[in-house]
Motif scaffolding. Structure first.
Motif, short mmCIF file in Angstrom:
data_model
loop_
_atom_site.label_atom_id
_atom_site.label_comp_id
_atom_site.label_asym_id
_atom_site.label_seq_id
_atom_site.Cartn_x
_atom_site.Cartn_y
_atom_site.Cartn_z
N PHE A 294 -5.79 5.77 -5.32
CA PHE A 294 -6.06 4.99 -6.52
C PHE A 294 -5.09 3.81 -6.64
O PHE A 294 -5.48 2.72 -7.04
N ALA A 295 -3.83 4.03 -6.30
CA ALA A 295 -2.84 2.95 -6.36
C ALA A 295 -3.22 1.83 -5.40
O ALA A 295 -3.05 0.64 -5.72
N ASN A 296 -3.75 2.17 -4.24
CA ASN A 296 -4.17 1.15 -3.28
C ASN A 296 -5.36 0.35 -3.79
O ASN A 296 -5.41 -0.87 -3.64
N GLU B 162 -5.21 -3.63 -4.71
CA GLU B 162 -6.13 -4.60 -4.12
C GLU B 162 -6.86 -5.40 -5.20
O GLU B 162 -7.03 -6.61 -5.08
N ARG B 163 -7.28 -4.73 -6.27
CA ARG B 163 -7.95 -5.43 -7.38
C ARG B 163 -7.00 -6.43 -8.04
O ARG B 163 -7.41 -7.54 -8.40
N ARG C 262 0.85 -1.19 0.00
CA ARG C 262 0.00 0.00 0.00
C ARG C 262 0.89 1.24 0.00
O ARG C 262 1.98 1.23 0.53
N THR C 263 0.37 2.30 -0.61
CA THR C 263 1.09 3.57 -0.64
C THR C 263 0.18 4.66 -0.11
O THR C 263 -0.93 4.39 0.36
#
Length: 177
Positions: free
Chosen positions: A144-146, A150-151, A139-140
């Motif tokens: 959106f990156a998280n 996760e997807r 995670r960051t």
């Protein structure tokens, strides 16, 4: 000076024992996707006759697509002899927490998929089981990156779950009488 003949004789004797043992065990092993003597079909043929019921959410969609591909190779099932109902449930947990900011630096998605195999003709339950997987991701600070990470973790988990379910179903078809 010793003669190399006793060592050679021991090696030949050991090799003979290994070959004899392997020949004796060769009849005990049957390929998982080979012909299933009593039923007349192979596990692979039976797997290709399974229709996977749709599942609503993103994880279910990914899992259904993976199962369709693994069971049928992407070909349509006509006519379906079996129906497979899969219910996946996922939970997310933060694994490592940054003590300075109180945010998790990595997370784990745990996915459990319950499945039931039914006969398409009479809706009789033939087999049921469960597949479990956990997938971790970083995670960051970017939201959106998280979400994307996760997807992606769910998609990786769906592939592994589909493989587990296919293997369990292949074992069912290979061992049923």
């Amino acid at each position: 000076m010793s003669s190399p003949e006793p060592n050679r004789a021991r090696r030949l004797l050991a090799l003979g024992a290994v070959v004899t043992l392997a020949a004796g065990l060769a009849g005990c092993i049957r390929p998982l996707y080979g012909s299933a003597g009593v039923t007349g079909g192979s596990a692979g043929t039976e797997l290709a006759a399974i229709h996977v019921e749709p599942v609503g959410d993103y994880l279910g969609h990914e899992l259904r697509n993976e199962l369709d591909f693994l069971l049928t190779g992407g070909k349509p099932v006509l006519p379906a002899k079996y129906r497979l109902v899969v219910v996946p449930v996922s939970t997310r947990q933060g694994a490592v927490v940054d003590t300075l900011y109180g945010r998790s630096e990595s997370a784990t998605v745990a996915i459990t998929a319950q499945y039931k195999l039914y006969s398409a003709a009479d809706s009789k339950e033939l087999s049921s089981g469960r597949a479990i997987i956990s997938v971790s991701y970083d995670r960051t600070q970017e939201r959106f990156a998280n979400v994307r990470a996760e997807r992606d973790a769910m998609a990786r988990g769906a592939k592994t779950l589909a493989d587990q379910i296919r293997t369990q179903l292949a074992i069912y078809f290979a061992t049923r009488k």
